[in-house]
Scaffold this motif. Structure first.
Motif, PDB file in Angstrom:
ATOM      1  N   ILE A   1      27.586  58.602  73.952  1.00 39.35           N
ATOM      2  CA  ILE A   1      28.523  58.018  74.853  1.00 39.35           C
ATOM      3  C   ILE A   1      29.767  58.744  75.354  1.00 39.35           C
ATOM      4  CG2 ILE A   1      29.738  56.016  75.905  1.00 39.35           C
ATOM      5  CD1 ILE A   1      26.991  55.416  75.464  1.00 39.35           C
TER       6      ILE A   1
ATOM      7  N   TRP B   1      33.089  59.151  77.221  1.00 39.35           N
ATOM      8  CA  TRP B   1      34.162  58.508  78.285  1.00 39.35           C
ATOM      9  C   TRP B   1      35.199  59.349  78.285  1.00 39.35           C
ATOM     10  CZ3 TRP B   1      34.565  55.799  81.973  1.00 39.35           C
ATOM     11  CH2 TRP B   1      35.849  54.834  82.044  1.00 39.35           C
TER      12      TRP B   1
ATOM     13  N   PHE C   1      31.345  60.032  71.613  1.00 36.93           N
ATOM     14  CA  PHE C   1      30.926  58.812  70.496  1.00 36.93           C
ATOM     15  C   PHE C   1      29.588  58.949  70.237  1.00 36.93           C
ATOM     16  CE2 PHE C   1      34.581  57.341  73.177  1.00 36.93           C
ATOM     17  CZ  PHE C   1      35.671  57.620  72.299  1.00 36.93           C
TER      18      PHE C   1
ATOM     19  N   LEU D   1      26.795  57.214  68.461  1.00 32.44           N
ATOM     20  CA  LEU D   1      26.386  55.800  68.234  1.00 32.44           C
ATOM     21  C   LEU D   1      25.375  55.416  67.363  1.00 32.44           C
ATOM     22  CD1 LEU D   1      27.286  53.685  71.453  1.00 32.44           C
ATOM     23  CD2 LEU D   1      28.648  54.330  69.690  1.00 32.44           C
TER      24      LEU D   1
ATOM     25  N   SER E   1      26.395  49.967  76.346  1.00 35.55           N
ATOM     26  CA  SER E   1      27.223  50.742  75.651  1.00 35.55           C
ATOM     27  C   SER E   1      28.376  51.466  76.395  1.00 35.55           C
ATOM     28  CB  SER E   1      26.581  51.742  74.700  1.00 35.55           C
ATOM     29  OG  SER E   1      25.673  51.167  73.904  1.00 35.55           O
TER      30      SER E   1
ATOM     31  N   ILE F   1      32.429  50.677  76.518  1.00 35.01           N
ATOM     32  CA  ILE F   1      33.453  51.560  75.953  1.00 35.01           C
ATOM     33  C   ILE F   1      34.195  51.764  77.130  1.00 35.01           C
ATOM     34  CG2 ILE F   1      33.779  54.080  75.446  1.00 35.01           C
ATOM     35  CD1 ILE F   1      31.344  53.818  73.467  1.00 35.01           C
TER      36      ILE F   1
ATOM     37  N   ASP G   1      35.989  49.266  71.311  1.00 35.86           N
ATOM     38  CA  ASP G   1      35.948  50.331  70.016  1.00 35.86           C
ATOM     39  C   ASP G   1      34.522  50.680  69.873  1.00 35.86           C
ATOM     40  OD1 ASP G   1      35.720  51.547  67.576  1.00 35.86           O
ATOM     41  OD2 ASP G   1      37.573  50.710  66.872  1.00 35.86           O
ATOM     42  N   PRO G   2      34.309  52.090  69.822  1.00 34.71           N
ATOM     43  CA  PRO G   2      32.894  52.397  69.636  1.00 34.71           C
ATOM     44  C   PRO G   2      32.197  51.968  68.426  1.00 34.71           C
ATOM     45  CG  PRO G   2      34.204  54.319  70.677  1.00 34.71           C
ATOM     46  CD  PRO G   2      35.092  52.976  70.353  1.00 34.71           C
TER      47      PRO G   2
ATOM     48  N   VAL H   1      30.848  48.775  69.063  1.00 38.51           N
ATOM     49  CA  VAL H   1      29.369  49.175  69.909  1.00 38.51           C
ATOM     50  C   VAL H   1      28.194  49.328  69.054  1.00 38.51           C
ATOM     51  CG1 VAL H   1      28.477  50.496  71.784  1.00 38.51           C
ATOM     52  CG2 VAL H   1      31.103  49.645  71.954  1.00 38.51           C
TER      53      VAL H   1
END
Length: 389
Positions: A196, A198, A203, A205, A226, A230, A235-236, A239
């Motif tokens: 992810i 952003w 991030f 996952l 997800s 985010i 908070d990742p 997630v």
């Protein structure tokens, strides 16, 4: 009368709507009324397929992160049934509302403005409601109609109709694509890992193969939920924990039982062609498919081709099941049976299945010929499977 708030079950050209418009009265959908009274931010999910799974998963993520969350709207998953306007009445400004939004609900919106809007995909559906596919797509686009630059639009990069809508939004655009990673504002899979991005912060996952829900369609659902979480500020780590513990939604690829080496799967919510095709592809094993019901103006040709590739046997039920059978025969597939009840369909499917196979209810049609709704159909399948054991 000062305004009309309409049920999504009532068509746009209904006499009551025409009369209201002739008298200069505003006509609003229930979600428009809900938005106008809501104190809590609304994260809204629409699309042809996957929207319930994304809404439920997003709600799960928010709860894991410690946020009081209401999952509401079009969502229907056994005990989860909450109108958006009821959630809007109850939720405070510190809470979050996740709304599953259908195209029917988007027909009468004006100010409806989700903080984060998610469009999973658009494929032909409800062609008995809309004059053509273009009108259906235009209605889905209303999800982003009132969004501004400080809102977020999470949209499929690989589904062409959704992609076209994404290119026109005024909000911050956030693509998800299970194959390709952009530098910024992107949810994707890279070397088998869910990524992810952003802004331009990345991030990780976890491994896609470790996700509990099977199928590429569910991988897309995870990416969409997800990304939305985010973007909303979750908070990742929360997630990551949530997507690795979410087991899916009832009536959607729901494992009912393993009997005699055969897995029985309730996918009653599958009410269109694209969903049925992707469900067959997700199983990766020979499948005895139970399909049929009320046609919604679908082209069953692609489903016939998918049945020829993936199915061992086809059991047809319902008023328009023969349309699916005809499409399968045109692809040279003739292992077809008919059943008049769900109990008979499951019994026939058991006889046709071999060890290691799956028996899946994935109707590709509406349920209203034989059942009160898709949940009643799914429960009839569960009961028939239990009776086998």
């Amino acid at each position: 009368v000062e305004m009309v708030i309409t049920s999504p079950g009532i068509p746009k050209d209904a006499p009551v709507h025409r009369l209201a418009l002739e008298r200069g009265l505003p006509v609003y959908s229930e979600i428009e009324a809900a938005y106008r009274i809501a104190e809590a931010p609304i994260l809204a999910v629409s699309g042809t397929n996957g929207k319930t799974t994304v809404a439920m998963l997003l709600g799960h993520i928010l709860r894991v992160a410690g946020r009081k969350t209401f999952v509401a709207g079009n969502v229907s998953a056994d005990e989860v049934k909450l109108p958006l306007i009821s959630a809007a009445m109850e939720a405070t400004s510190k809470d979050v509302i996740v709304g599953e939004i259908s195209s029917f609900q988007l027909e009468w919106v004006e100010k409806f403005r989700p903080k984060v809007g998610i469009l999973t995909n658009i494929t032909p559906d409800h062609m008995n409601r809309y004059k053509d596919f273009a009108e259906y797509c235009a209605t889905k686009a209303n999800l982003f109609r009132a969004q501004l630059s400080d809102d977020v639009a999470v949209i499929s990069a690989v589904n062409q109709p959704a992609h076209a809508i994404g290119q026109r939004v005024k909000s911050r655009l956030y693509w998800f694509d299970r194959g390709n990673c952009a530098t910024c504002d992107s949810a994707c899979v890279e070397e088998g890992e869910v990524i992810i991005c952003w802004g331009c912060e990345r991030f990780r996952l976890g491994r896609a193969e470790d996700l509990p829900m099977p199928g590429t369609h569910n991988l897309e659902n995870v990416l969409a939920a997800s990304a939305a979480a985010i973007a909303f500020g979750i908070d990742p780590e929360a997630v990551r924990d949530a997507i690795m513990t979410f087991q899916g939604v009832v009536h959607r690829m729901e494992k009912v039982a393993d009997l005699g080496g055969v897995t029985y799967i309730n996918n009653s919510m599958c009410t269109n062609v694209d969903a049925a095709i992707r469900s067959l592809e997700a199983l990766k094993r020979p499948t005895v498919l139970i399909a049929g019901g009320v046609d919604k103006g679908s082209d069953f040709g692609p489903l016939g081709a998918s049945i020829a590739r993936h199915a061992r046997h086809l059991v047809l039920i319902g008023r328009d099941g023969e349309l699916i059978g005809r499409a399968a025969r045109q692809e040279g597939f003739d292992a077809i049976s008919f059943a008049t009840t769900m109990e008979e369909a499951v019994s026939v499917a058991r006889s046709a299945a071999q060890q290691g196979d799956a028996v899946m209810l994935s109707p590709a049609c509406a349920s209203f010929d034989m059942f009160r709704d898709f949940e009643g159909r799914g429960e009839a399948f569960r009961i028939a499977v239990r009776n086998l054991s």
